[in-house]
Design a protein around this motif. Structure first.
Motif, PDB file in Angstrom:
ATOM      1  N   VAL A 284      34.387  12.808  29.998  1.00  0.00           N
ATOM      2  CA  VAL A 284      33.487  12.424  28.916  1.00  0.00           C
ATOM      3  C   VAL A 284      34.024  12.891  27.571  1.00  0.00           C
ATOM      4  CG1 VAL A 284      31.452  12.399  30.394  1.00  0.00           C
ATOM      5  CG2 VAL A 284      32.098  14.501  29.198  1.00  0.00           C
ATOM      6  N   VAL A 285      35.069  13.708  27.612  1.00  0.00           N
ATOM      7  CA  VAL A 285      35.673  14.204  26.384  1.00  0.00           C
ATOM      8  C   VAL A 285      36.854  13.302  26.059  1.00  0.00           C
ATOM      9  CG1 VAL A 285      36.762  16.150  25.239  1.00  0.00           C
ATOM     10  CG2 VAL A 285      34.985  16.541  26.975  1.00  0.00           C
ATOM     11  N   GLN A 286      36.732  12.531  24.996  1.00  0.00           N
ATOM     12  CA  GLN A 286      37.723  11.495  24.741  1.00  0.00           C
ATOM     13  C   GLN A 286      39.021  12.011  24.151  1.00  0.00           C
ATOM     14  OE1 GLN A 286      36.012   8.336  22.431  1.00  0.00           O
ATOM     15  NE2 GLN A 286      35.022   7.433  24.208  1.00  0.00           N
ATOM     16  N   ASP A 287      39.007  13.212  23.598  1.00  0.00           N
ATOM     17  CA  ASP A 287      40.203  13.657  22.884  1.00  0.00           C
ATOM     18  C   ASP A 287      40.816  14.905  23.481  1.00  0.00           C
ATOM     19  OD1 ASP A 287      38.685  12.526  19.880  1.00  0.00           O
ATOM     20  OD2 ASP A 287      40.310  11.582  21.001  1.00  0.00           O
ATOM     21  N   MET A 288      40.770  14.995  24.795  1.00  0.00           N
ATOM     22  CA  MET A 288      41.426  16.095  25.472  1.00  0.00           C
ATOM     23  C   MET A 288      42.081  15.587  26.743  1.00  0.00           C
ATOM     24  SD  MET A 288      38.757  19.282  25.231  1.00  0.00           S
ATOM     25  CE  MET A 288      39.829  20.255  26.265  1.00  0.00           C
ATOM     26  N   CYS A 289      43.156  16.219  27.135  1.00  0.00           N
ATOM     27  CA  CYS A 289      43.736  15.935  28.439  1.00  0.00           C
ATOM     28  C   CYS A 289      44.343  17.223  28.962  1.00  0.00           C
ATOM     29  CB  CYS A 289      44.775  14.821  28.382  1.00  0.00           C
ATOM     30  SG  CYS A 289      46.273  15.199  27.460  1.00  0.00           S
ATOM     31  N   ALA A 290      44.401  17.321  30.275  1.00  0.00           N
ATOM     32  CA  ALA A 290      44.824  18.556  30.928  1.00  0.00           C
ATOM     33  C   ALA A 290      46.220  18.411  31.515  1.00  0.00           C
ATOM     34  CB  ALA A 290      43.841  18.928  32.032  1.00  0.00           C
ATOM     35  N   MET A 291      46.979  19.480  31.441  1.00  0.00           N
ATOM     36  CA  MET A 291      48.306  19.523  32.038  1.00  0.00           C
ATOM     37  C   MET A 291      48.269  20.270  33.367  1.00  0.00           C
ATOM     38  SD  MET A 291      50.593  17.971  30.022  1.00  0.00           S
ATOM     39  CE  MET A 291      52.192  18.766  29.851  1.00  0.00           C
ATOM     40  N   LEU A 292      47.133  20.212  34.030  1.00  0.00           N
ATOM     41  CA  LEU A 292      46.977  20.869  35.318  1.00  0.00           C
ATOM     42  C   LEU A 292      46.698  19.819  36.378  1.00  0.00           C
ATOM     43  CD1 LEU A 292      44.679  23.853  34.270  1.00  0.00           C
ATOM     44  CD2 LEU A 292      47.116  23.947  34.826  1.00  0.00           C
ATOM     45  N   GLY A 293      47.596  19.700  37.339  1.00  0.00           N
ATOM     46  CA  GLY A 293      47.440  18.682  38.356  1.00  0.00           C
ATOM     47  C   GLY A 293      46.180  18.833  39.175  1.00  0.00           C
ATOM     48  N   GLU A 294      45.727  20.078  39.324  1.00  0.00           N
ATOM     49  CA  GLU A 294      44.548  20.333  40.151  1.00  0.00           C
ATOM     50  C   GLU A 294      43.289  19.692  39.585  1.00  0.00           C
ATOM     51  OE1 GLU A 294      47.637  23.296  40.958  1.00  0.00           O
ATOM     52  OE2 GLU A 294      46.743  22.488  39.123  1.00  0.00           O
ATOM     53  N   MET A 295      43.319  19.326  38.314  1.00  0.00           N
ATOM     54  CA  MET A 295      42.136  18.754  37.689  1.00  0.00           C
ATOM     55  C   MET A 295      42.029  17.248  37.905  1.00  0.00           C
ATOM     56  SD  MET A 295      41.858  20.869  34.136  1.00  0.00           S
ATOM     57  CE  MET A 295      40.253  20.147  33.799  1.00  0.00           C
ATOM     58  N   TYR A 296      43.054  16.625  38.433  1.00  0.00           N
ATOM     59  CA  TYR A 296      43.079  15.175  38.549  1.00  0.00           C
ATOM     60  C   TYR A 296      42.601  14.710  39.918  1.00  0.00           C
ATOM     61  CZ  TYR A 296      45.389  14.975  34.060  1.00  0.00           C
ATOM     62  OH  TYR A 296      45.664  15.087  32.717  1.00  0.00           O
ATOM     63  N   ASN A 297      41.836  13.608  39.896  1.00  0.00           N
ATOM     64  CA  ASN A 297      41.202  13.121  41.113  1.00  0.00           C
ATOM     65  C   ASN A 297      42.000  12.038  41.828  1.00  0.00           C
ATOM     66  OD1 ASN A 297      38.646  13.289  38.847  1.00  0.00           O
ATOM     67  ND2 ASN A 297      38.565  14.578  40.671  1.00  0.00           N
ATOM     68  N   TYR A 298      42.674  11.212  41.068  1.00  0.00           N
ATOM     69  CA  TYR A 298      43.358  10.052  41.639  1.00  0.00           C
ATOM     70  C   TYR A 298      44.831  10.127  41.323  1.00  0.00           C
ATOM     71  CZ  TYR A 298      38.540   8.456  41.672  1.00  0.00           C
ATOM     72  OH  TYR A 298      37.184   8.370  41.872  1.00  0.00           O
ATOM     73  N   TRP A 299      45.628   9.805  42.330  1.00  0.00           N
ATOM     74  CA  TRP A 299      47.078   9.910  42.216  1.00  0.00           C
ATOM     75  C   TRP A 299      47.739   8.637  42.713  1.00  0.00           C
ATOM     76  CZ3 TRP A 299      49.823  14.224  40.433  1.00  0.00           C
ATOM     77  CH2 TRP A 299      49.037  15.345  40.137  1.00  0.00           C
ATOM     78  N   GLY A 300      48.847   8.306  42.061  1.00  0.00           N
ATOM     79  CA  GLY A 300      49.674   7.212  42.545  1.00  0.00           C
ATOM     80  C   GLY A 300      50.626   7.696  43.627  1.00  0.00           C
ATOM     81  N   GLN A 301      51.441   6.773  44.108  1.00  0.00           N
ATOM     82  CA  GLN A 301      52.343   7.097  45.216  1.00  0.00           C
ATOM     83  C   GLN A 301      53.684   7.644  44.733  1.00  0.00           C
ATOM     84  OE1 GLN A 301      52.070   4.143  43.909  1.00  0.00           O
ATOM     85  NE2 GLN A 301      54.213   3.495  43.665  1.00  0.00           N
ATOM     86  N   GLY A 302      53.945   7.513  43.457  1.00  0.00           N
ATOM     87  CA  GLY A 302      55.164   8.058  42.880  1.00  0.00           C
ATOM     88  C   GLY A 302      56.276   7.030  42.746  1.00  0.00           C
ATOM     89  N   THR A 303      57.160   7.282  41.791  1.00  0.00           N
ATOM     90  CA  THR A 303      58.337   6.448  41.591  1.00  0.00           C
ATOM     91  C   THR A 303      59.534   7.366  41.343  1.00  0.00           C
ATOM     92  OG1 THR A 303      59.269   4.577  40.341  1.00  0.00           O
ATOM     93  CG2 THR A 303      57.946   6.136  39.092  1.00  0.00           C
ATOM     94  N   GLN A 304      60.648   7.058  41.982  1.00  0.00           N
ATOM     95  CA  GLN A 304      61.822   7.917  41.920  1.00  0.00           C
ATOM     96  C   GLN A 304      62.605   7.649  40.635  1.00  0.00           C
ATOM     97  OE1 GLN A 304      63.121  10.361  44.241  1.00  0.00           O
ATOM     98  NE2 GLN A 304      64.487  10.759  42.492  1.00  0.00           N
ATOM     99  N   VAL A 305      62.939   8.725  39.943  1.00  0.00           N
ATOM    100  CA  VAL A 305      63.836   8.666  38.781  1.00  0.00           C
ATOM    101  C   VAL A 305      65.053   9.520  39.103  1.00  0.00           C
ATOM    102  CG1 VAL A 305      64.150   9.283  36.360  1.00  0.00           C
ATOM    103  CG2 VAL A 305      61.995   8.238  37.127  1.00  0.00           C
ATOM    104  N   THR A 306      66.218   8.914  39.032  1.00  0.00           N
ATOM    105  CA  THR A 306      67.462   9.626  39.288  1.00  0.00           C
ATOM    106  C   THR A 306      68.382   9.473  38.088  1.00  0.00           C
ATOM    107  OG1 THR A 306      67.278   9.203  41.667  1.00  0.00           O
ATOM    108  CG2 THR A 306      69.437   9.874  40.834  1.00  0.00           C
ATOM    109  N   VAL A 307      68.784  10.602  37.523  1.00  0.00           N
ATOM    110  CA  VAL A 307      69.674  10.603  36.365  1.00  0.00           C
ATOM    111  C   VAL A 307      71.006  11.176  36.821  1.00  0.00           C
ATOM    112  CG1 VAL A 307      70.002  11.304  33.981  1.00  0.00           C
ATOM    113  CG2 VAL A 307      67.679  10.978  34.880  1.00  0.00           C
ATOM    114  N   SER A 308      71.990  10.326  36.868  1.00  0.00           N
ATOM    115  CA  SER A 308      73.285  10.737  37.405  1.00  0.00           C
ATOM    116  C   SER A 308      74.366   9.797  36.904  1.00  0.00           C
ATOM    117  CB  SER A 308      73.258  10.709  38.936  1.00  0.00           C
ATOM    118  OG  SER A 308      74.536  11.000  39.473  1.00  0.00           O
ATOM    119  N   SER A 309      75.559  10.368  36.721  1.00  0.00           N
ATOM    120  CA  SER A 309      76.702   9.534  36.339  1.00  0.00           C
ATOM    121  C   SER A 309      77.479   9.094  37.570  1.00  0.00           C
ATOM    122  CB  SER A 309      77.609  10.311  35.386  1.00  0.00           C
ATOM    123  OG  SER A 309      78.006  11.540  35.959  1.00  0.00           O
TER     124      SER A 309
END
Length: 125
Positions: free
Chosen positions: A100-125
């Motif tokens: 309900v607070v429009q101008d805040m966001c948390a950097m704590l994963g434990e606070m989040y309810n819904y998660w995606g399945q993830g996408t792999q990022v690989t940085v390599s030469s």
């Protein structure tokens, strides 16, 4: 059913760029703060960035400040990643929390309810 789907990951050379997308289905993201997290092999999950539901507030991990930009448009949240480094290699996840607070966001994963399945990022030469 509420779902988040990440896309845009891949293999990129150091110094390159990728844009990750987090799309919602089954619900609207209007009242959700969104976070991006990553997990590298053998490491703990790390908060990368978050954006408030009103898009007026964003936060970034020190390791990505100045290189990554989070934004949102309608029902999708983006993570623009520039100047990528090998240490950015990880599976990236987006997550959502109803707020309900429009101008805040948390950097704590434990606070989040819904998660995606993830996408792999690989940085390599």
């Amino acid at each position: 059913q509420l779902q988040l789907v990440e896309s845009g990951g891949g293999l990129v050379q150091p110094g390159g760029s990728l844009r990750l997308s987090c799309a919602a289905s089954g619900f609207t993201l209007d009242y959700y703060a969104i976070g991006w997290f990553r997990r590298a092999p053998g490491k703990e999950r790390e908060a990368v960035s978050c954006i408030s539901s009103g898009a007026g507030s964003t936060n970034y991990a020190d390791s990505v400040k100045g290189r990554f930009t989070i934004s949102r448009d309608k029902n999708t949240v983006y993570l623009q990643m520039n100047s990528l480094k090998p240490e950015d290699t990880a599976v990236y996840y987006c997550a959502a929390i109803l707020t309900v607070v429009q101008d805040m966001c948390a950097m704590l994963g434990e606070m989040y309810n819904y998660w995606g399945q993830g996408t792999q990022v690989t940085v390599s030469s």
